[in-house]
Design an enzyme around this catalytic site. Structure first.
Site, PDB file in Angstrom:
ATOM      1  CG  HIS A   1      56.692  84.725 -33.286  1.00 58.36           C
ATOM      2  ND1 HIS A   1      56.673  85.732 -34.236  1.00 58.36           N
ATOM      3  CD2 HIS A   1      56.939  85.526 -32.407  1.00 58.36           C
ATOM      4  CE1 HIS A   1      57.361  86.820 -33.782  1.00 58.36           C
ATOM      5  NE2 HIS A   1      57.718  86.608 -32.497  1.00 58.36           N
TER       6      HIS A   1
ATOM      7  CG  ASP B   1      59.516  89.794 -34.670  1.00 58.60           C
ATOM      8  OD1 ASP B   1      58.500  89.776 -33.680  1.00 58.60           O
ATOM      9  OD2 ASP B   1      60.262  88.944 -34.682  1.00 58.60           O
TER      10      ASP B   1
ATOM     11  NE  ARG C   1      62.876  89.543 -31.139  1.00 60.74           N
ATOM     12  CZ  ARG C   1      62.475  90.749 -31.495  1.00 60.74           C
ATOM     13  NH1 ARG C   1      62.722  91.024 -32.861  1.00 60.74           N
ATOM     14  NH2 ARG C   1      62.091  91.520 -30.955  1.00 60.74           N
TER      15      ARG C   1
ATOM     16  CG  HIS D   1      53.854  89.448 -32.645  1.00 60.68           C
ATOM     17  ND1 HIS D   1      53.764  88.657 -31.251  1.00 60.68           N
ATOM     18  CD2 HIS D   1      55.257  89.712 -32.481  1.00 60.68           C
ATOM     19  CE1 HIS D   1      54.997  88.355 -30.860  1.00 60.68           C
ATOM     20  NE2 HIS D   1      55.777  89.179 -31.466  1.00 60.68           N
TER      21      HIS D   1
END
Length: 416
Positions: A266, A114, A281, A112
């Site tokens: 990723h 993000d 993150r 996907h």
């Protein structure tokens, strides 16, 4: 840079750091620079240039505080605020991604980009590995520009006239519906309405084209029949996710990866459970929607001096969420309990194996069947966050049995 493999390219020399390719296709491992220092404009400019060229950059030995993480990220743009992923306490810009014996990367969390299910997805992500497992937990990135460039010319022209619907329900919907019920599923959809983007987009800074559809959220191509859409998406995913378009990063404590969501996808590899993995993150928002013609897009209006932007603001007016992550009842880590709390039956039916597993994990705590049944309804990725909150509350109260009264008390406290 071109779509060539690194072996075919002219090597670029940088003044402020060294960099070596992470694979033949994409990715660079950077050394010789401390990201915690006050980076000069010249050093930052080189980092950003390398970011656009290599698409994902990796750094080792970069111990950071949350404040330093935020300071570095702010050089690239405005962070995204609270959303579905738990936040680090007192730092709404930082998404806390902890996997342990209670939570793991779901087998359905596949490739996907993000936040593609929002009208304004993330421009880039900066992920820190704080405490990483040994010999597992790698992440793979795939270059969707190379995937597009290696298609035949007739296929490229065909794809450029199509769009794709991105829906969080594709991957998470069934689990939430079956585990937490219809109301939880409905709330998820009200907070995360689907977004439609071009199937092929143009990078706003490099001008390169890439495929913009993923296994995680890409549900249909509305211009085609359902059968045609399913067949075409399956073909594109099989083509895009081949090893020649990938790089893989082996995490260590205090390592960092920063990548371009406008051209990469990723996925994490779940080969480390039940080992502990802690990551933080920060997602940097994009100011325009994914487009075939970025220069024609109307920029998103926001306060550039704000500490972050609420995810509810990352939609056009015609597609605004009906519910918010910042309405006072769903804005921090422990609120994952909100999905399931409200019952008081400590004798509800529960999978005996799950109850036994919970009771075997921590010798100082035991769970009633009702509490275990409620906790089982939380998606595996978020269950650990809820349990940490419950363990903390139980420890403070000096009790060893975790029951529905405690779950509801924790939930009420988090709602304020």
């Amino acid at each position: 840079m071109s779509y060539q493999f690194f072996s075919e390219r002219e090597e670029v020399q940088y003044q402020h750091f060294s960099i070596v390719p992470a694979s033949g296709a994409l990715g660079g491992i950077v050394s010789g620079i401390d990201l915690n220092t006050q980076l000069t404009d010249a050093a930052f400019k080189e980092i950003y240039s390398a970011f656009l060229d290599f698409k994902v950059l990796f750094f080792y030995d970069q111990a950071m505080t949350p404040e330093q993480h935020i300071t570095f990220a702010r050089r690239f743009g405005l962070p995204q605020g609270p959303g579905a992923v738990p936040q680090l306490e007192q730092y709404p810009q930082i998404k806390e991604q902890i996997m342990d014996e209670y939570s793991s990367i779901g087998s359905d969390v596949n490739y996907h980009a993000d936040d593609s299910f929002r009208d304004y997805p993330s421009k880039m992500s900066i992920l820190r590995g704080l405490k990483m497992p040994q010999g597992g937990g790698n992440t793979i990135w795939v270059d969707m520009e190379k995937a597009f460039d290696t298609l035949s010319e007739p296929m490229k022209k065909f794809l450029e006239g199509l769009s794709c619907v991105h829906n969080l329900d594709k991957t998470f919907g069934r689990g939430i519906l079956e585990g937490a019920g219809a109301q939880a599923w409905e709330d998820m959809m009200k907070r995360n309405p689907p977004a439609t983007h071009p199937l092929v987009i143009t990078h706003p800074e490099t001008g390169r084209k890439s495929i913009y559809a993923s296994q995680l959220t890409g549900v249909r191509i509305p211009e085609l029949s359902e059968k045609e859409s399913d067949t075409l998406l399956a073909m594109l995913f099989e083509h895009a996710y081949q090893p020649e378009f990938q790089c893989r990063f082996s995490w260590q404590d205090n390592s960092i990866a920063m990548w371009d969501n406008r051209c990469l996808q990723h996925r994490g590899i779940n080969d480390f459970s039940p080992a502990y993995r802690e990551m933080n993150r920060i997602a940097i928002i994009d100011t325009i929607r994914p487009s075939t013609n970025p220069s024609a897009q109307t920029p998103l209006q926001f306060d550039a001096n704000a500490p972050y932007i609420n995810v509810d603001e990352l939609y056009d007016s015609a597609n605004k969420p009906e519910m918010s992550y910042t309405d006072g009842s769903y804005n921090n880590t422990e609120d994952k309990l909100t999905v399931v709390a409200g019952s008081s039956d400590d004798h509800a039916d529960v999978d005996p194996a799950f109850l036994a597993k919970l009771n075997a994990k921590k010798a100082e705590f035991s769970f009633t069947p009702g509490a275990a049944a409620q906790l089982k309804k939380i998606p595996a990725m978020f269950r650990g966050a809820a349990l940490r909150s419950v363990f903390k509350a139980a420890g403070q109260k000096g009790i060893s049995e975790i029951n529905m009264a405690l779950l509801n008390e924790v939930n009420a406290k988090r709602k304020g």
